[in-house]
Design a protein around this motif. Sequence first.
Motif, short mmCIF file in Angstrom:
data_model
loop_
_atom_site.label_atom_id
_atom_site.label_comp_id
_atom_site.label_asym_id
_atom_site.label_seq_id
_atom_site.Cartn_x
_atom_site.Cartn_y
_atom_site.Cartn_z
N LYS A 55 0.83 -1.20 0.00
CA LYS A 55 0.00 0.00 0.00
C LYS A 55 0.87 1.26 0.00
CE LYS A 55 -1.98 1.46 3.74
NZ LYS A 55 -2.86 1.55 4.95
N ASP A 56 1.91 1.26 0.82
CA ASP A 56 2.80 2.43 0.88
C ASP A 56 3.46 2.67 -0.48
OD1 ASP A 56 2.16 2.68 3.53
OD2 ASP A 56 4.03 1.81 4.29
N ALA A 57 3.89 1.58 -1.11
CA ALA A 57 4.55 1.73 -2.41
C ALA A 57 3.59 2.28 -3.46
CB ALA A 57 5.10 0.38 -2.87
N LEU A 58 2.34 1.88 -3.35
CA LEU A 58 1.35 2.28 -4.33
C LEU A 58 0.90 3.73 -4.15
CD1 LEU A 58 -0.43 1.19 -6.67
CD2 LEU A 58 -2.13 0.57 -4.95
N PHE A 59 0.72 4.16 -2.90
CA PHE A 59 0.08 5.46 -2.65
C PHE A 59 0.98 6.53 -2.05
CE2 PHE A 59 -3.56 2.44 -2.33
CZ PHE A 59 -4.27 2.92 -3.41
N GLU A 60 2.10 6.13 -1.42
CA GLU A 60 2.85 7.10 -0.63
C GLU A 60 4.28 7.30 -1.12
OE1 GLU A 60 2.51 6.10 3.48
OE2 GLU A 60 0.35 5.70 3.34
N SER A 61 4.51 7.07 -2.37
CA SER A 61 5.88 7.17 -2.89
C SER A 61 6.05 8.34 -3.85
CB SER A 61 6.24 5.87 -3.62
OG SER A 61 5.37 5.69 -4.72
N GLY A 62 5.08 9.24 -3.86
CA GLY A 62 5.15 10.34 -4.82
C GLY A 62 4.87 9.89 -6.24
N GLY A 63 4.39 8.68 -6.39
CA GLY A 63 3.99 8.19 -7.70
C GLY A 63 5.08 7.50 -8.49
N MET A 64 6.34 7.65 -8.12
CA MET A 64 7.43 7.12 -8.95
C MET A 64 7.50 5.59 -8.95
SD MET A 64 8.49 9.55 -10.59
CE MET A 64 9.70 8.58 -11.47
N LEU A 65 7.00 4.97 -7.89
CA LEU A 65 7.02 3.51 -7.87
C LEU A 65 5.92 2.90 -8.74
CD1 LEU A 65 7.93 2.77 -4.15
CD2 LEU A 65 9.39 2.54 -6.16
N ASN A 66 5.13 3.76 -9.36
CA ASN A 66 4.16 3.29 -10.36
C ASN A 66 4.75 3.34 -11.76
OD1 ASN A 66 1.54 2.88 -8.78
ND2 ASN A 66 2.19 4.93 -8.12
N GLN A 67 6.03 3.67 -11.87
CA GLN A 67 6.69 3.80 -13.17
C GLN A 67 7.72 2.67 -13.34
OE1 GLN A 67 5.10 5.93 -14.89
NE2 GLN A 67 4.05 6.77 -13.09
N TYR A 68 8.38 2.70 -14.49
CA TYR A 68 9.41 1.69 -14.77
C TYR A 68 10.51 1.71 -13.70
CZ TYR A 68 7.66 1.57 -19.63
OH TYR A 68 6.90 1.45 -20.75
N THR A 69 11.10 0.53 -13.49
CA THR A 69 12.30 0.43 -12.68
C THR A 69 13.35 -0.32 -13.50
OG1 THR A 69 13.18 -0.20 -10.51
CG2 THR A 69 11.61 -1.72 -11.54
N ARG A 70 14.42 -0.69 -12.88
CA ARG A 70 15.49 -1.42 -13.57
C ARG A 70 14.94 -2.72 -14.17
NH1 ARG A 70 18.84 -5.45 -11.54
NH2 ARG A 70 20.80 -5.78 -12.68
N ALA A 71 15.25 -3.02 -15.42
CA ALA A 71 14.65 -4.14 -16.14
C ALA A 71 14.94 -5.48 -15.48
CB ALA A 71 15.15 -4.16 -17.58
N PHE A 72 16.15 -5.67 -14.93
CA PHE A 72 16.54 -6.98 -14.41
C PHE A 72 16.28 -7.12 -12.92
CE2 PHE A 72 19.67 -6.33 -18.01
CZ PHE A 72 18.91 -7.05 -18.91
N GLY A 73 15.63 -6.11 -12.35
CA GLY A 73 15.29 -6.19 -10.93
C GLY A 73 15.33 -4.82 -10.29
N HIS A 74 14.29 -4.49 -9.55
CA HIS A 74 14.21 -3.23 -8.82
C HIS A 74 15.45 -3.10 -7.92
CE1 HIS A 74 12.31 0.18 -7.00
NE2 HIS A 74 12.07 -0.41 -5.85
N PRO A 75 16.15 -1.98 -7.95
CA PRO A 75 17.42 -1.85 -7.20
C PRO A 75 17.33 -2.25 -5.74
CG PRO A 75 17.18 -0.02 -8.69
CD PRO A 75 15.89 -0.78 -8.77
N LEU A 76 16.27 -1.82 -5.04
CA LEU A 76 16.16 -2.17 -3.63
C LEU A 76 15.96 -3.67 -3.44
CD1 LEU A 76 16.04 -1.21 -0.71
CD2 LEU A 76 13.57 -0.91 -0.98
N LEU A 77 15.21 -4.30 -4.34
CA LEU A 77 14.94 -5.74 -4.20
C LEU A 77 16.20 -6.56 -4.43
CD1 LEU A 77 13.16 -8.16 -3.73
CD2 LEU A 77 12.35 -7.99 -6.09
N VAL A 78 16.92 -6.30 -5.50
CA VAL A 78 18.13 -7.11 -5.75
C VAL A 78 19.17 -6.88 -4.66
CG1 VAL A 78 17.76 -7.37 -8.23
CG2 VAL A 78 19.06 -5.41 -7.39
#
Length: 453
Positions: free
Chosen positions: A82-105
Amino acid sequence: MFRRASLILHQHFLQKKNFTVCGLYLNKAAMSKQIHARRIEGIDKNVWVEFTQLVVEHKVNVNLGQGFPDFSPPEFAKEYFKDALFESGGMLNQYTRAFGHPLLVKVLAQFFSKLFGQDLDANLNILVTVGAYQALFCTFQALIDEGDEVIVIEPFFDCYEPMVKMAGGTPVFIPLRLKSLKEGVPLSSGDWMLDPEELAAKFTAKTKAIVINSPNNPLGKVYKKQELEMIAELCIKNNVLCFSDEVYEWLVYDGTEHIRIASLPGMWDRTISIGSAGKTFSATGWKVGWAFGPDHLLRHLRTVHQNSLYHCPTVAQEAVAQSFQKEFERFSEPESYFVQLPQQLSLKRDQLVRCLTAVGMKPIVPEGGYFLIADISGVKVDLPEPSDRDEPYDFRFVKWMIKNKGFATIPVSAFYSSQNKKHFSHFIRFCFAKKDDTLIAAEKILQSWNLTN
């Protein structure tokens, strides 16, 4: 007038070999070509498509068929989503790194480096995929070529065989075999083992890889260290890759230990290890998976990934990353979800085992995973005559249950090759990763049905 129009149309067709009917442009030469790709021949049937449709058509009351929990992910994971969807200023609704989101990898590298005994590079040793299913697809497409043989241990998750074939390879099957037991001793998934000599004989000059699944779906077998060392020795001796499907890695019971084959000596450089956030955090619909491996193998998976899916949903990756970070901070502690979930599921497993035993089935107690299989040989059911004489008994039995009892399971012969289906057509698979209310409803259906008459 009509005859003249018909003649004109006929002459036009002969001259151009083209004509239009109801707005469709047809070309005689084009229609003579095969439409479908040869690589998909013979793999069009899918047990999940078939039985999911039956469940919908017959409005099933209890579904212990498909492998998904009907309970929610942990509260912390849902809050992160929920936080990622609504409270991130919207940027987490956009593209991230193709081979894996930086924080996740980054957090996966941090979390699994110790478990693999390797200093994982977040950008080179991890590929994030749309579920473990896509990780498997990338692995087969990237590393299996025309003429390669791939050893597949039965029972196997049903996508392995078609994925091998789509890559141009040939699956070579070997079944786990039930060792001799004393009369009256309950069966465990650990009683099903590979024959070392039989396995060694499957390795040839054409063998490119072996696929293992621990904990196993559908059996629930967790491979012991000695068994994995035997497989590893054969891989090293024959210069063979290992594809290790470990999506149920945190779901092991009764003190059983999950050992990652890539952590054994000589195996990191030849192994792709596959995991799933869906199974890890009880969120199968988030479709976040990953593959671990050495860069010289993983770079080829990245090529397939970038030319097919390219990118995975950012919000789900962020939520999984935050969830892993929380688990990293309390790893092995009593409040860890990775400790609590298997404790809860082992109780559900035991509840279902007792129920099935009481009504005349013979469950095989799983050491890990979501599932248990049960022998239905002692169950007396007057099934209708099969419409397809080659349809296995367990398929007919499960269809009968769905249509007449409103209770869905999955036939176990779906997890075997065509040559071995007939030997395992008296087993069905139950998923026990369900709410207590669901399991109670299943128990009521079974108890009200006199199975042994």
